[in-house]
Design a protein around this motif. Structure first.
Motif, mmCIF file in Angstrom:
data_model
loop_
_atom_site.group_PDB
_atom_site.id
_atom_site.type_symbol
_atom_site.label_atom_id
_atom_site.label_comp_id
_atom_site.label_asym_id
_atom_site.label_seq_id
_atom_site.Cartn_x
_atom_site.Cartn_y
_atom_site.Cartn_z
ATOM 1 N N ILE A 85 23.571 -71.548 -17.711
ATOM 2 C CA ILE A 85 22.391 -70.731 -18.038
ATOM 3 C C ILE A 85 22.375 -70.285 -19.498
ATOM 4 C CG2 ILE A 85 22.055 -69.895 -15.680
ATOM 5 C CD1 ILE A 85 23.413 -67.291 -16.485
ATOM 6 N N GLY A 86 21.188 -69.967 -19.977
ATOM 7 C CA GLY A 86 21.006 -69.517 -21.364
ATOM 8 C C GLY A 86 21.128 -68.005 -21.486
ATOM 9 N N GLN A 87 21.185 -67.521 -22.725
ATOM 10 C CA GLN A 87 21.427 -66.103 -23.009
ATOM 11 C C GLN A 87 20.311 -65.198 -22.466
ATOM 12 O OE1 GLN A 87 24.068 -64.808 -24.634
ATOM 13 N NE2 GLN A 87 25.051 -66.656 -25.442
ATOM 14 N N THR A 88 19.057 -65.669 -22.514
ATOM 15 C CA THR A 88 17.951 -64.833 -22.045
ATOM 16 C C THR A 88 18.062 -64.599 -20.536
ATOM 17 O OG1 THR A 88 16.593 -65.730 -23.790
ATOM 18 C CG2 THR A 88 15.440 -64.610 -22.012
ATOM 19 N N LEU A 127 23.194 -70.744 -6.630
ATOM 20 C CA LEU A 127 23.857 -71.722 -7.500
ATOM 21 C C LEU A 127 24.996 -71.008 -8.185
ATOM 22 C CD1 LEU A 127 20.700 -73.252 -9.244
ATOM 23 C CD2 LEU A 127 22.035 -74.320 -7.421
ATOM 24 N N LYS A 128 26.095 -71.709 -8.389
ATOM 25 C CA LYS A 128 27.239 -71.086 -9.051
ATOM 26 C C LYS A 128 27.139 -71.295 -10.555
ATOM 27 C CE LYS A 128 32.274 -71.086 -8.834
ATOM 28 N NZ LYS A 128 33.396 -71.958 -8.489
ATOM 29 N N ILE A 129 27.253 -70.192 -11.294
ATOM 30 C CA ILE A 129 27.171 -70.318 -12.760
ATOM 31 C C ILE A 129 28.522 -70.801 -13.260
ATOM 32 C CG2 ILE A 129 26.822 -69.068 -14.929
ATOM 33 C CD1 ILE A 129 25.198 -67.014 -13.223
ATOM 34 N N ILE A 130 28.537 -71.985 -13.923
ATOM 35 C CA ILE A 130 29.816 -72.461 -14.446
ATOM 36 C C ILE A 130 29.870 -72.396 -15.972
ATOM 37 C CG2 ILE A 130 30.369 -73.938 -12.459
ATOM 38 C CD1 ILE A 130 29.351 -76.316 -14.173
ATOM 39 N N GLY A 131 28.742 -72.150 -16.613
ATOM 40 C CA GLY A 131 28.771 -72.075 -18.075
ATOM 41 C C GLY A 131 27.591 -71.281 -18.631
#
Lengths: 410, 260
Positions: free
Chosen positions: A157-160, A188-192
């Protein structure tokens, strides 16, 4: 009369009338300043567009579905199903000038975590999507080919998105890695987490992004096999054109298009986008500069006006100068030099003012400050020419005066 | 022969006519009518003379002055100044003659506004390319000294009286060391006392060798010159030497309290 004496005579006359001098040059100052400011701001915006487009990757080639027509009616490009995963694979396996390929699909929906939610879209791509679009990871890792094959429920995901959905972690993004985020109800699993890229030239926030394997998006959210786009990356900028031709050829082959049939896809490069945007800002800059040069002409007419009045007002002086030996040519040169000096002073002040204006303007609009040396040189020449051109008629009038009449003038 | 040696060692003839006018005519065409302003005038001015050119309004004295000053050209006849026939000169050549051989003094001074005295006096030399800035300044200072205005070098016209302004104008007229100094009603705007002072200055300059042509309609001012040329209807009516009166003596004779 030699040139240094002429300059002295003209300069003395200018100093004798300071208020008039200031008022006269004001018109030129405004004209030149607006030309310089308009051109500088125009060039700044075109440079900022260039910077932003190249931050998206100058080698990037986008293959899009064509706008299909049936019987003259546009079917819209969204309904087209012409791009498939086999196209992407064929490009990846056979194109010589392409280094990375990523299919692209996207689904839009609600992103939720606990009480926080936002509307967003989920981009699907291959592992190479980050490289093609020049995204860097701030924390965590990218997904793998294995994740693609297994339609894994993972995302980057992105910073926003971090800011909106995990406001408490926005200072320390590493904390969100490993957490779950719900997109359209599916966790969903955030991996990055991606590095920030800011907004692009269209004003779109490039950090408001969620990326997952394209298979995940296709199978779990869209329920189809079609691709919306294929992102490719030419192996270098120089071969971009060859890469475009190669991709087009491969796709026509893959789609079994006959010679008379139109492409059912479109291949676009960033360079094309760039030149399109630059021609847009270029047109705008030209328009603004044209409007600004009208004010320069008005300034020039102001000089002519004042010089004309000056010649009448100084008739007796002209008569005296002729009586003590000034030739018509000397008088002509004196008034021409006076108006040239006036417009040059106006030009110099105008250039400085224009640079200040464009500096303030560009910093308010968050654009790089570009000094246009061409514009400065051109305005300098233009205002000298303005002085001579608009000073000519009044100066000629002065030079042609009859000394006897001029001496008796009251 | 009356000869003397100048500063540069050459011998000049004091009786040499520096101005020679032969059968000068000047016609003006006004509408369908021709006005004969000068109808054949002949006379000489010799070096060192102080000539009053007199006449009533319409006598042709202004036309005479314009031609003498190379501001105008005669319809026919010849005008030799310092050996050059100005009647056949081009406009630019006339400008050159005005710059190097003629000094003008006007009734209304014709000084440039907001300009210091020294710059006013330097002005004619600016139009002479052979004189550099240093020489220009020196000659202007010298001219200011000759008219007694050295202490007013940095004053502008609005800081000076009429008499003082006229002195600056005279300095400007002699700075180029002219063949002839032409004065056009030079005392016309001044009171009696100041007029006498200016005339005294002219007499002093004349004693130092400056040739002066003095246009006036006032007979009492003309008494301070050495010769009177009277014009009427475009012709010379009278041309005779006069017994010169001293302007300084006239000045001394004025009542001390006449300060009105």
């Amino acid at each position: 009369m030699n040139i240094s004496n002429l300059l002295k005579v003209a300069w003395d006359a200018i100093l004798r009338n300071k208020t008039r001098t200031l008022l006269t040059i004001l018109g030129v100052v405004i004209g030149i300043a607006s030309v310089i400011a308009m051109v500088s701001i125009g060039q700044s915006s075109s440079q900022s567009i260039t910077e932003q487009v190249s931050s998206m990757g100058t080698n990037m080639i986008m293959v899009m579905r064509a706008n299909q027509r049936r019987g003259g009616v546009s079917m819209g490009s969204d309904n087209s199903q012409s791009l498939t995963i086999s196209d992407a694979e064929r490009i990846k396996n056979e194109a010589k000038f392409i280094s990375y390929v990523s299919p692209s699909v996207s689904a839009s929906g609600q992103i939720v975590n606990g009480n926080n939610n936002a509307l967003g879209s989920l981009q699907g791509g291959s592992v190479d999507l980050l490289k093609i679009r020049k995204f860097e990871l701030a924390a965590g890792t990218n997904f793998t080919d294995d994740d693609v094959n297994k339609y894994s429920k993972v995302c980057v995901i992105g910073q926003t998105v971090v800011k909106n959905i995990f406001p408490e972690d926005s200072a320390n993004v590493i904390n969100v890695v490993g957490k779950d985020i719900k997109f359209k109800g599916i966790p969903l699993k955030i991996i990055g987490v991606l590095e920030s890229k800011g907004s692009n030239s269209m004003g779109q926030d490039q950090d408001d992004i969620m990326i997952a394997p394209y298979t995940t998006v296709q199978k779990r959210f869209l329920g189809n096999d079609y691709l919306q786009m294929i992102y490719c990356s030419a192996s270098s900028e120089e071969v971009a054109d060859q890469a475009v031709a190669e991709v087009a050829l491969l796709l026509r082959e893959n789609h079994k298009l006959l010679d008379y049939q139109d492409d059912d896809f479109e291949v676009r490069t960033q360079a094309e986008m760039l030149s399109m945007m630059n021609s847009m800002t270029g047109t705008l800059t030209t328009l603004l500069a044209a409007i600004a040069s009208i004010s320069l002409i008005v300034g020039g007419i102001g000089i002519m006006n004042i010089m004309y009045v000056t010649v009448t007002e100084r008739t007796k002086e002209i008569g005296l100068r002729m009586a003590i030996g000034a030739r018509g040519k000397d008088i002509l040169m004196q008034f021409l030099i006076e108006s040239a000096i006036l417009s040059l002073i106006g030009g110099i002040i105008g250039i400085i003012l224009g640079l200040i204006l464009s500096y303030v303007g560009t910093s308010l609009m968050n654009m790089p400050f570009v000094v246009s040396y061409t514009a400065i040189a051109v305005s300098f020449v233009v205002c000298a020419a303005t002085g001579v051109f608009f000073g000519w008629y009044p100066a000629k009038k002065a030079a042609n005066m009859d000394p006897i009449t001029a001496l008796r003038y009251e | 022969m009356n000869e003397k040696t100048t500063n540069d060692g050459s011998v000049v003839n004091n009786n040499e006519a520096i101005i020679r006018i032969e059968d000068l005519k000047r016609d003006f065409i006004v509408g369908s009518e021709t006005v004969h302003a000068l109808r054949g005038v002949t006379f000489d001015i010799k070096r060192g003379e102080f000539v009053a050119i007199m006449g009533t309004s319409g006598s042709g004295k202004s036309t005479m002055l314009n031609i003498l000053g190379c501001l105008d050209k005669p319809t026919s006849g010849h005008y030799y100044i310092d050996g050059v026939d100005a009647a056949i000169c081009s406009k630019d050549q006339l400008a050159d003659i005005r710059n190097k051989k003629i000094g003008f003094v006007f009734q209304s001074y014709n000084l440039l506004p907001r300009t210091t005295s020294i710059e006013q006096v330097e002005l004619p030399l600016l139009y002479n390319s052979s004189i550099n800035a240093k020489e220009r300044r020196e000659r202007a200072e010298h001219a200011l000294e000759l008219v007694g205005m050295a202490n007013r070098a940095n004053h502008t016209p609005n800081q000076m009286s009429g008499g003082q302004q006229q002195r600056i104008a005279i300095a400007r007229a002699i700075v180029n060391d002219p063949v002839i100094l032409l004065a056009d009603e030079a005392t016309g705007n001044l009171d009696t006392r100041t007029s006498y002072e200016i005339m005294s200055l002219f007499q002093k300059l004349n004693e130092q060798g400056v040739t002066i042509g003095f246009v006036t309609h006032e007979p009492d001012i003309a008494l301070f010159t050495k010769r009177q040329v009277m014009l009427r209807d475009g012709k010379i009516m009278k041309d005779n030497l006069v017994e010169t009166q001293s302007a300084q003596a006239a000045l001394d004779a004025l009542p001390a309290s006449s300060d009105y």
